[in-house]
Write a protein that holds these residues in place. Structure first.
Motif, PDB file in Angstrom:
ATOM      1  N   ALA A 181       0.848  -1.196   0.000  1.00  0.00           N
ATOM      2  CA  ALA A 181       0.000   0.000   0.000  1.00  0.00           C
ATOM      3  C   ALA A 181       0.882   1.244   0.000  1.00  0.00           C
ATOM      4  O   ALA A 181       1.887   1.297   0.708  1.00  0.00           O
ATOM      5  N   ASN A 182       0.512   2.234  -0.810  1.00  0.00           N
ATOM      6  CA  ASN A 182       1.258   3.487  -0.790  1.00  0.00           C
ATOM      7  C   ASN A 182       0.716   4.398   0.308  1.00  0.00           C
ATOM      8  O   ASN A 182      -0.282   4.087   0.966  1.00  0.00           O
ATOM      9  N   GLN A 183       1.381   5.525   0.503  1.00  0.00           N
ATOM     10  CA  GLN A 183       1.005   6.414   1.606  1.00  0.00           C
ATOM     11  C   GLN A 183      -0.398   6.974   1.439  1.00  0.00           C
ATOM     12  O   GLN A 183      -1.116   7.192   2.432  1.00  0.00           O
ATOM     13  N   ASP A 184      -0.830   7.206   0.215  1.00  0.00           N
ATOM     14  CA  ASP A 184      -2.172   7.713  -0.023  1.00  0.00           C
ATOM     15  C   ASP A 184      -3.227   6.709   0.428  1.00  0.00           C
ATOM     16  O   ASP A 184      -4.243   7.069   1.040  1.00  0.00           O
ATOM     17  N   GLU A 185      -2.964   5.425   0.156  1.00  0.00           N
ATOM     18  CA  GLU A 185      -3.907   4.373   0.558  1.00  0.00           C
ATOM     19  C   GLU A 185      -3.923   4.187   2.066  1.00  0.00           C
ATOM     20  O   GLU A 185      -4.985   3.960   2.667  1.00  0.00           O
ATOM     21  N   VAL A 186      -2.751   4.290   2.705  1.00  0.00           N
ATOM     22  CA  VAL A 186      -2.706   4.188   4.167  1.00  0.00           C
ATOM     23  C   VAL A 186      -3.419   5.382   4.799  1.00  0.00           C
ATOM     24  O   VAL A 186      -4.156   5.245   5.783  1.00  0.00           O
ATOM     25  N   GLU A 187      -3.222   6.553   4.213  1.00  0.00           N
ATOM     26  CA  GLU A 187      -3.880   7.760   4.722  1.00  0.00           C
ATOM     27  C   GLU A 187      -5.398   7.637   4.621  1.00  0.00           C
ATOM     28  O   GLU A 187      -6.130   8.003   5.553  1.00  0.00           O
ATOM     29  N   ALA A 188      -5.874   7.106   3.489  1.00  0.00           N
ATOM     30  CA  ALA A 188      -7.325   6.929   3.314  1.00  0.00           C
ATOM     31  C   ALA A 188      -7.878   5.940   4.335  1.00  0.00           C
ATOM     32  O   ALA A 188      -8.977   6.137   4.875  1.00  0.00           O
ATOM     33  N   LEU A 189      -7.133   4.884   4.607  1.00  0.00           N
ATOM     34  CA  LEU A 189      -7.578   3.903   5.593  1.00  0.00           C
ATOM     35  C   LEU A 189      -7.622   4.520   6.984  1.00  0.00           C
ATOM     36  O   LEU A 189      -8.596   4.339   7.737  1.00  0.00           O
ATOM     37  N   ALA A 190      -6.584   5.281   7.338  1.00  0.00           N
ATOM     38  CA  ALA A 190      -6.535   5.927   8.652  1.00  0.00           C
ATOM     39  C   ALA A 190      -7.704   6.908   8.811  1.00  0.00           C
ATOM     40  O   ALA A 190      -8.347   6.960   9.872  1.00  0.00           O
ATOM     41  N   ALA A 191      -7.974   7.677   7.758  1.00  0.00           N
ATOM     42  CA  ALA A 191      -9.061   8.652   7.818  1.00  0.00           C
ATOM     43  C   ALA A 191     -10.416   7.961   7.959  1.00  0.00           C
ATOM     44  O   ALA A 191     -11.294   8.432   8.700  1.00  0.00           O
ATOM     45  N   HIS A 192     -10.587   6.841   7.248  1.00  0.00           N
ATOM     46  CA  HIS A 192     -11.840   6.091   7.326  1.00  0.00           C
ATOM     47  C   HIS A 192     -12.106   5.614   8.759  1.00  0.00           C
ATOM     48  O   HIS A 192     -13.200   5.787   9.306  1.00  0.00           O
ATOM     49  N   TYR A 193     -11.094   5.038   9.388  1.00  0.00           N
ATOM     50  CA  TYR A 193     -11.260   4.539  10.751  1.00  0.00           C
ATOM     51  C   TYR A 193     -11.443   5.680  11.733  1.00  0.00           C
ATOM     52  O   TYR A 193     -12.257   5.593  12.667  1.00  0.00           O
TER      53      TYR A 193
END
Length: 248
Positions: A181-193
């Motif tokens: 996962a790239n940083q954008d995908e990790v950021e989206a996951l963190a924001a979702h949670y």
């Protein structure tokens, strides 16, 4: 059969059982070695038992060179290693298997030819054989039970040859059809949670919310997430929210 000194010759001195010759051939071929030399095999040559035990490594046996004496078998070599489990009262360098194969690779890279001697199953190499070697290889085994099976010893040395002569990655990860996962995908996951946990009242009391959110972000950053992992965790959270909404 390899042309020229691209690998060491594996020399089995007076091997007793065809099965052990075949198992040694299999061990060699596991690690890309095909240069076998046999010194006065007890049961003659060729040996059907060796062929049966080789299990796909028959090419090693097909090209095996048979000699009557150790001196004849190692005649082409410029550097000889002798494997032995016991001190023999001879003044000679003693190398670990790892160091021995590093030395073998270095010499072969310079155009030399290297032979590695392995003794018969019953008692190993005799002093007259070892005296012909430039160095002894000693395996760090249990001193109370130092005897190695012939094929086991060949396998060990062949493995060390592979390590010395080929790039061996200490650790790899099989990605199973995904990518990291790239940083954008990790950021989206963190924001979702963070969003869903905020709605659920997780960040309480209010004065601790910033540090709780920071710790949660740090948790996601420490995880080696793949893109598939991120998608799965998004799906887990969505399903949990749907389940909670149905219960209202």
């Amino acid at each position: 059969m390899s042309d020229g000194p691209t690998q060491p010759d594996i020399v089995l001195v007076r091997p007793q059982m065809g099965e052990n010759i075949g198992a040694a051939a299999r061990a060699m071929w596991n690690f890309g070695l095909d240069g076998m030399r046999l010194v006065a095999p007890r049961d003659g040559w060729p040996n059907p038992s060796a062929r049966a035990m080789a299990s796909g490594a028959g090419r090693v046996l097909d090209h095996a060179v048979v000699s009557e004496t150790t001196a004849e078998a190692i005649a082409p070599a410029t550097y000889v290693l002798a494997t032995t489990a016991r001190p023999r009262g001879l003044t000679t360098p003693v190398l670990s298997p790892e160091r021995a194969m590093q030395e073998a690779h270095s010499r072969i890279s310079r155009g030399e030819r290297v032979a590695v001697l392995f003794g018969p199953e019953r008692a190993g190499l005799e002093n007259d054989d070892i005296a012909r070697a430039n160095a002894v290889v000693s395996v760090p085994v249990n001193p109370d039970y130092a005897s190695l099976n012939l094929a086991q010893c060949v396998l060990l040395m062949s493995y060390e040859w592979r390590r010395a002569s080929a790039a061996v990655e200490a650790e790899t990860v099989e990605m199973a059809g995904t990518v990291w996962a790239n940083q954008d995908e990790v950021e989206a996951l963190a924001a979702h949670y963070e969003e869903r946990l905020e709605s659920a009242g997780f960040f309480f009391p209010e004065d601790k919310a910033p540090s709780m959110k920071r710790n949660l972000r740090n948790l996601w950053s420490r995880m080696p997430l793949t893109r598939a992992d991120a998608q799965t965790l998004h799906g887990v959270l969505r399903q949990m929210v749907r389940w909670a909404d149905r219960g209202r």
